[in-house]
Design a protein around this motif. Structure first.
Motif, PDB file in Angstrom:
ATOM      1  N   GLU A 184     -37.114  51.221  89.888  1.00 38.71           N
ATOM      2  CA  GLU A 184     -36.064  52.249  89.896  1.00 38.71           C
ATOM      3  C   GLU A 184     -34.669  51.596  89.955  1.00 38.71           C
ATOM      4  O   GLU A 184     -33.745  52.011  89.256  1.00 38.71           O
ATOM      5  CB  GLU A 184     -36.267  53.157  91.128  1.00 38.71           C
ATOM      6  N   GLU A 185     -34.561  50.541  90.759  1.00 42.25           N
ATOM      7  CA  GLU A 185     -33.269  49.852  90.895  1.00 42.25           C
ATOM      8  C   GLU A 185     -32.839  49.221  89.568  1.00 42.25           C
ATOM      9  O   GLU A 185     -31.653  49.230  89.212  1.00 42.25           O
ATOM     10  CB  GLU A 185     -33.390  48.773  91.984  1.00 42.25           C
ATOM     11  N   LEU A 186     -33.803  48.681  88.837  1.00 43.42           N
ATOM     12  CA  LEU A 186     -33.489  48.083  87.535  1.00 43.42           C
ATOM     13  C   LEU A 186     -33.025  49.158  86.550  1.00 43.42           C
ATOM     14  O   LEU A 186     -32.068  48.957  85.791  1.00 43.42           O
ATOM     15  CB  LEU A 186     -34.722  47.353  86.982  1.00 43.42           C
ATOM     16  N   LEU A 187     -33.686  50.311  86.594  1.00 43.03           N
ATOM     17  CA  LEU A 187     -33.277  51.417  85.715  1.00 43.03           C
ATOM     18  C   LEU A 187     -31.842  51.848  86.014  1.00 43.03           C
ATOM     19  O   LEU A 187     -31.067  52.132  85.099  1.00 43.03           O
ATOM     20  CB  LEU A 187     -34.232  52.602  85.884  1.00 43.03           C
ATOM     21  N   HIS A 188     -31.500  51.880  87.284  1.00 46.60           N
ATOM     22  CA  HIS A 188     -30.116  52.224  87.656  1.00 46.60           C
ATOM     23  C   HIS A 188     -29.139  51.204  87.083  1.00 46.60           C
ATOM     24  O   HIS A 188     -28.092  51.561  86.543  1.00 46.60           O
ATOM     25  CB  HIS A 188     -29.977  52.314  89.180  1.00 46.60           C
ATOM     26  N   GLN A 189     -29.514  49.922  87.179  1.00 46.59           N
ATOM     27  CA  GLN A 189     -28.638  48.863  86.640  1.00 46.59           C
ATOM     28  C   GLN A 189     -28.460  49.020  85.127  1.00 46.59           C
ATOM     29  O   GLN A 189     -27.360  48.872  84.596  1.00 46.59           O
ATOM     30  CB  GLN A 189     -29.245  47.483  86.907  1.00 46.59           C
ATOM     31  N   ILE A 190     -29.578  49.308  84.442  1.00 46.18           N
ATOM     32  CA  ILE A 190     -29.510  49.445  82.978  1.00 46.18           C
ATOM     33  C   ILE A 190     -28.642  50.640  82.588  1.00 46.18           C
ATOM     34  O   ILE A 190     -27.809  50.552  81.687  1.00 46.18           O
ATOM     35  CB  ILE A 190     -30.932  49.574  82.375  1.00 46.18           C
ATOM     36  N   VAL A 191     -28.834  51.761  83.291  1.00 42.75           N
ATOM     37  CA  VAL A 191     -28.027  52.955  82.982  1.00 42.75           C
ATOM     38  C   VAL A 191     -26.545  52.669  83.222  1.00 42.75           C
ATOM     39  O   VAL A 191     -25.696  53.018  82.394  1.00 42.75           O
ATOM     40  CB  VAL A 191     -28.496  54.176  83.811  1.00 42.75           C
ATOM     41  N   GLU A 192     -26.249  52.007  84.335  1.00 37.47           N
ATOM     42  CA  GLU A 192     -24.848  51.670  84.629  1.00 37.47           C
ATOM     43  C   GLU A 192     -24.237  50.838  83.509  1.00 37.47           C
ATOM     44  O   GLU A 192     -23.117  51.084  83.066  1.00 37.47           O
ATOM     45  CB  GLU A 192     -24.772  50.857  85.934  1.00 37.47           C
ATOM     46  N   THR A 193     -25.012  49.837  83.035  1.00 37.95           N
ATOM     47  CA  THR A 193     -24.518  48.942  81.975  1.00 37.95           C
ATOM     48  C   THR A 193     -24.380  49.686  80.649  1.00 37.95           C
ATOM     49  O   THR A 193     -23.347  49.598  79.982  1.00 37.95           O
ATOM     50  CB  THR A 193     -25.497  47.761  81.779  1.00 37.95           C
ATOM     51  N   MET A 194     -25.427  50.412  80.283  1.00 36.69           N
ATOM     52  CA  MET A 194     -25.425  51.042  78.961  1.00 36.69           C
ATOM     53  C   MET A 194     -24.403  52.174  78.854  1.00 36.69           C
ATOM     54  O   MET A 194     -23.719  52.308  77.853  1.00 36.69           O
ATOM     55  CB  MET A 194     -26.822  51.582  78.628  1.00 36.69           C
ATOM     56  N   TYR A 195     -24.348  52.992  79.894  1.00 40.36           N
ATOM     57  CA  TYR A 195     -23.456  54.163  79.832  1.00 40.36           C
ATOM     58  C   TYR A 195     -22.054  53.867  80.382  1.00 40.36           C
ATOM     59  O   TYR A 195     -21.186  54.713  80.315  1.00 40.36           O
ATOM     60  CB  TYR A 195     -24.070  55.334  80.617  1.00 40.36           C
ATOM     61  N   THR A 196     -21.890  52.656  80.935  1.00 36.15           N
ATOM     62  CA  THR A 196     -20.626  52.258  81.552  1.00 36.15           C
ATOM     63  C   THR A 196     -20.161  53.322  82.552  1.00 36.15           C
ATOM     64  O   THR A 196     -19.049  53.863  82.462  1.00 36.15           O
ATOM     65  CB  THR A 196     -19.516  52.031  80.486  1.00 36.15           C
TER      66      THR A 196
END
Lengths: 124, 163
Positions: B64-76
């Protein structure tokens, strides 16, 4: 100003495609997004775009059916269709081009791939 | 069968690395299962069917934490603005991309294939362990990623491989 319709059931994919298009030269374009082929078709019938970017695997109406609708419509037949999908390989690419796709790109999309595929349109 | 397992592992590693790098600028490292800091409650799962030329199911588990990181990066966007809709969409799109790239790498260029739409697996589901024929484990920013493939008869794939 160019008008581009992006059809993909994933909001993440639509966002990635839009950002890549902006990077390769469509930063001033007007974007419209659709979650499936039916939505995309409805958007295009109102006002034919300069480019349709479509996924293949979508609910309701998939990208291959959308491509066939576009190429069978006198109003939309000249709209270039760029397919961006995870379900691509040389055999599928050849089949889609035979059905009228302008270019086919596999996911994950990146600006370099888009730049190469859209070079003829970007130089217009 | 051992050769097939080796080939799947080799191709999948390349595909996982390319997908995470391109989508979220994250590097991955293949590890043994016992090296994963696994807490089942913090993993999200998606699954997808390969429907032709063979039938198999690919399961992707991401922290779940990795998904949060990816969303933060992708969606800025900031952590507090992330929605569950974005989390599950990124999970599904990552699996969709991984599955397509894997089949493209595995099959000959003249062999078409079909995938179902990805599906998010509820946290309270019963795991399908008996048909798992291949598993691989990775760390992405020190967070766990696992991919499992279930199939009734993976031997069918051997006859289609390009190598």
């Amino acid at each position: 100003m160019k008008r581009i319709v992006i059809a993909d059931d994933s909001g993440t994919a639509r966002m990635m495609i839009r950002r890549c298009l902006e990077i390769v030269g469509f930063s001033e374009a007007e974007f419209e997004e659709a979650k499936d082929g039916r939505e995309a078709l409805a958007l295009m019938k109102k006002n034919p775009p300069d480019l349709l970017v479509s996924d293949l695997n979508m609910p309701s109406m998939d990208g291959e059916t959308l491509l066939q609708w576009v190429k069978a419509s006198p109003k939309l037949v000249n709209v270039p269709v760029l397919v961006i999908s995870s379900v691509t390989n040389p055999a599928k690419t050849a089949e889609l081009k035979q059905k009228g796709a302008f270019a086919v790109i596999g996911k994950p999309v990146n600006p370099a791939l888009l730049n190469e595929a859209l070079a003829p349109i970007l130089s217009e | 069968m051992e050769e097939l397992q080796h080939l799947l592992g080799e191709k999948l590693s390349g595909v996982v690395d390319e997908t995470f790098e391109t989508m979220a600028f994250i590097n991955t490292e293949e590890v043994d299962e016992d090296q994963l800091p696994v807490n089942e409650e913090q993993l999200r799962e998606a699954r997808l069917l390969v429907t032709s030329p063979i039938v198999m199911e690919i399961h992707l588990h991401l922290a779940e934490e990795l998904l949060h990181q990816i969303v933060e990066t992708m969606y800025t966007i900031d952590e507090e603005d992330i929605t569950d809709e974005q989390i599950v969409d990124v999970l599904a799109e990552t699996l969709n991309t991984l599955a397509g790239r894997l089949m493209t790498e595995l099959l000959p260029p003249d062999q078409a294939f079909s995938l179902s739409l990805p599906e998010i697996v509820p946290n309270d589901h019963t795991p399908l362990d008996e048909n798992i024929v291949f598993s691989a484990f990775y760390l992405a920013d020190d967070l766990p990623v696992s991919i499992k493939i279930s199939a009734a008869a993976l031997e069918e794939l051997e006859g289609l491989l390009k190598h």
